[in-house]
Design an enzyme around this catalytic site. Structure first.
Site, PDB file in Angstrom:
ATOM      1  N   LYS A  95       0.812  -1.217   0.000  1.00  0.00           N
ATOM      2  CA  LYS A  95       0.000   0.000   0.000  1.00  0.00           C
ATOM      3  C   LYS A  95       0.850   1.273   0.000  1.00  0.00           C
ATOM      4  CE  LYS A  95      -4.221  -1.724   0.069  1.00  0.00           C
ATOM      5  NZ  LYS A  95      -5.103  -1.512  -1.107  1.00  0.00           N
ATOM      6  N   GLU A 117      -9.797   5.818   3.285  1.00  0.00           N
ATOM      7  CA  GLU A 117     -10.629   4.727   3.787  1.00  0.00           C
ATOM      8  C   GLU A 117      -9.712   3.524   3.971  1.00  0.00           C
ATOM      9  OE1 GLU A 117     -10.234   5.287   0.566  1.00  0.00           O
ATOM     10  OE2 GLU A 117      -9.492   3.285   0.081  1.00  0.00           O
ATOM     11  N   SER A 384       1.538  -9.658  -1.194  1.00  0.00           N
ATOM     12  CA  SER A 384       1.254  -8.220  -1.092  1.00  0.00           C
ATOM     13  C   SER A 384       1.404  -7.659   0.317  1.00  0.00           C
ATOM     14  CB  SER A 384      -0.149  -7.939  -1.619  1.00  0.00           C
ATOM     15  OG  SER A 384      -1.086  -8.741  -0.934  1.00  0.00           O
TER      16      SER A 384
END
Lengths: 418, 261
Positions: A95, A117, A384
């Site tokens: 991220k 969010e 990830s």
């Protein structure tokens, strides 16, 4: 080396990927989206911006993330399985590749405050982190249920100085967090930069987020050529909104020799109706600013998604994935909570790597297919994120009885709680 | 001439301001909500905005979110809303605007919705999350079925952008007064009058202003520079408390102070 240009790369000028994408938002937000798009087009072509981003990705995030050959996993499943170690990034997931880019852009645009969010909390943590780094205010909208599921990440965000705003509407998960974030943005649109964490939302987000994340795919390409001397045969990535998948797939789109597999969350099974597999089992619809595949009922009301993994627990998917699915550029499938949990344990025990439950979905599909591919096949799994945030969830589901049973201390502790 | 254009022309000729009201269809169920809407139409509403409930109303505050949830919990569908519009059309002359979010319309099919809406006697559509940039799929079908496409203009909309939007608009223009979602506000922003005056220079269409209005004084202040006001959240609350008539009377009193000038 350049990947094929046969397929459309990027959206058209109004932000459509074929029939998908677009800007389905209230007029109040349109000027902000147009301003954002202009600013993003500028920094895309700005060497100074790109240099600063590259420097931070190297020195702050720790890129490039390794492409690691998982020897014991490969041995057990009969193909060469490599892991793209996004879990080793600062903050523990992919991220941050995107939040750094967006925060740099926000600073350029003179915005003082970030908002985001979050589902699993990884994007929230990554946003709170860059807000701290750049001395900006930060508010993170998070569903109340996710705040319970991902409690350690809530604490991390608060430590980083962010305000975590509990969202109590609807299912109290990512979908409602995003709705609430959009509402809050409408009210603060002039001084606040909304950092969207997935390749979803209105244009230019799906495009911008995918471009910030495609560093994963570019590195994978170079590392495969360097270590293996060729491109992989298959690449697996989990798909919720789809940012890590879009990032690793994009450079390989149109390369017929590389099969790309996006793995959605089948939850309790597609037939149960309780899943988050928008492409596999959804229909085209409009939600949160874009047109794409969507879980919805026959009247166009959005259905609640379910996945054991908070980061995949979303009823929509990025519009570029919808286009890739239609074009056959990427194959999409889904694995259940149970399969993902098994893969979680398998990777933990065989490689000493605790994967995020999201990433465990990609691992699950990879080890399902590996035995059929043969020893010479080269597989890349986008790992990830790391799984520390998921320990409570996994232990709760396992009833403290983690597979293999070498965890008496933990079992005893769980027993006390019950 | 569309029923909306006609209604606003008549109001203008009479020197009156339009009282536009929003109610979510099906809140808390179809029978009760139809009764509230009928009361509103009988007690002074000039234009009805009938809300099509949606699961994820991203431009709405808590009041209308809750109304939509109650309506969906009662099983309200787009077809139910259209059937209700059709019944209302037989009994009342006021224009009816279908107010909602894109997906329930898109799911039924844009062309089909326009055909159904026209058939039901609906006069226009206001789709919150279909801005100018996405309206090209929708406008031709609206036009083909004689429906007005009501645009939203926000305080963040520049004059240049407003001109582009208004080129495509028919019926009336809905000015969103606040930077934020729907819901009652104790104070309205100071720049409303200025924005409305600027909009006047961009269009000859009637201007109505909404988001935040709940009291006579607010209606009076806003209507000095607008052709009407919209009451939404406050009307939804009034319907729950059986005060529709009282609220409309109060707002009308506010409008009266600036009428005939």
């Amino acid at each position: 080396m350049k990947s094929s240009e046969q397929l459309q790369k990027g959206p058209d000028e109004r932000g459509h990927f074929g029939p998908y994408g677009g800007r389905y938002v209230a007029e109040t937000l349109m000027p902000a989206l147009l301003e954002l798009e202009r600013a993003y087009r500028e920094v895309r072509a700005d060497d100074g911006f790109q240099r600063e981003l590259a420097r931070l990705l190297r020195d702050y995030v720790g890129r490039p993330s390794p492409l690691y050959k998982a020897e014991r996993l490969s041995e057990r499943y009969g193909a060469a399985i490599f892991l793209k170690r996004e879990d080793l990034n600062h903050t523990g997931a992919h991220k941050i590749n995107n939040t750094l880019g967006q925060a740099l852009l926000a600073r350029r645009m003179g915005k003082r405050r970030l908002m985001a969010e979050t589902g699993a909390g990884q994007h929230g943590v990554a946003t709170a982190t860059v807000a701290a780094l750049f001395g900006m205010g930060c508010a993170v909208y998070m569903g109340e249920e996710d705040m319970q599921r991902q409690a350690p990440n809530v604490k991390r965000m608060e430590l980083l100085g962010a305000e975590v705003v509990p969202v109590r509407s609807g299912t109290r998960t990512l979908k409602d967090a995003m709705s609430e974030a959009l509402r809050a943005w409408v009210a603060n649109v002039e001084d606040t930069f909304y950092v969207i964490g997935s390749v979803a939302g209105p244009h230019p987000y799906p495009w911008m987020v995918r471009e910030f994340q495609s560093v994963i795919g570019r590195e994978t390409w170079d590392q495969a050529m360097e270590h293996i001397g060729r491109l992989p045969d298959m690449i697996f990535a989990c798909v919720g909104g789809g940012s890590n998948a879009a990032g690793i797939f994009e450079p390989f789109i149109g390369r017929r020799e590389v099969r790309l597999v996006g793995v959605e969350a089948a939850g309790y099974g597609i037939a149960s109706g309780q899943h988050a597999a928008s492409i596999v089992a959804g229909r085209v619809g409009i939600l949160h600013g874009g047109k794409s595949y969507l879980l919805q009922d026959e009247n166009g009301q959005v259905r609640n998604a379910h996945s054991v993994s908070a980061g995949l627990d979303y009823p929509g998917v990025g519009p570029e994935h919808a286009l890739w699915a239609d074009q056959g550029a990427v194959e999409y499938c889904a694995v259940t909570d149970e399969e993902a949990l098994n893969a979680f344990h398998e990777l933990t025990r065989l490689e000493g790597i605790i994967p995020a439950l999201e990433s465990s979905h990609a691992v699950a599909e990879a080890i399902k297919r590996a035995p059929k591919l043969g020893k010479d096949a080269v597989i890349v799994v986008n790992l990830s994120g790391r799984g520390d945030k998921d320990l409570d969830t996994v232990l709760r589901i396992s009833g403290g009885n983690v597979s293999g049973g070498h965890c008496c201390a933990i079992e005893a502790k769980e027993g006390e709680k019950r | 001439m569309s029923r909306l254009t006609e209604a606003f022309e008549r109001l203008r000729a009479e020197g009156r301001k339009a009282l536009v009201g929003y109610l979510t269809a099906g809140d808390p169920n179809l029978v009760v909500s139809e009764q509230a809407i009928r009361t509103a139409l009988e007690k002074g509403l000039d234009v009805l905005e009938i809300g099509v409930p949606f699961s994820d109303p991203t431009a709405d505050g808590p009041t209308i979110q809750a109304a939509a949830q109650r309506a969906l919990a009662a099983g309200t569908t787009l077809k139910d809303v259209l059937d209700m519009a059709n019944r209302l059309r037989r009994d009342y002359p006021q224009p009816i605007v279908l107010f909602g979010y894109a997906n329930p319309f898109f799911c039924r099919g844009i062309e089909q919705v326009c055909a159904d809406a026209a058939q039901a006697g609906v006069d226009g559509l206001l789709i919150v999350d279909v801005p100018l940039e996405e309206s090209h799929d929708w406008r031709p079908h609206l036009r083909a079925h004689g429906l007005d496409f009501i645009p939203l203009i926000a305080p963040t909309t520049s004059v240049e952008r407003a001109r582009l939007i208004l080129k495509e608009a028919t019926g009336f223009v809905y000015y969103i007064m606040v930077r934020g979602v729907t819901g009652i506000r104790t104070e309205l922003p100071p720049d409303v009058a200025e924005h409305l005056r600027q909009l006047r220079t961009c269009t000859s269409l009637p201007l109505v202003a909404g988001f935040g209005v709940s009291r006579a004084e607010q209606a009076r202040v806003v209507a000095r520079d607008a052709d009407g006001v919209v009451v939404g959240s406050a009307l939804v609350e009034a319907a729950r408390e059986g005060r529709v008539e009282a609220l409309l009377r109060e707002l009308r009193a506010g409008l009266k102070q600036v009428e005939g000038r």
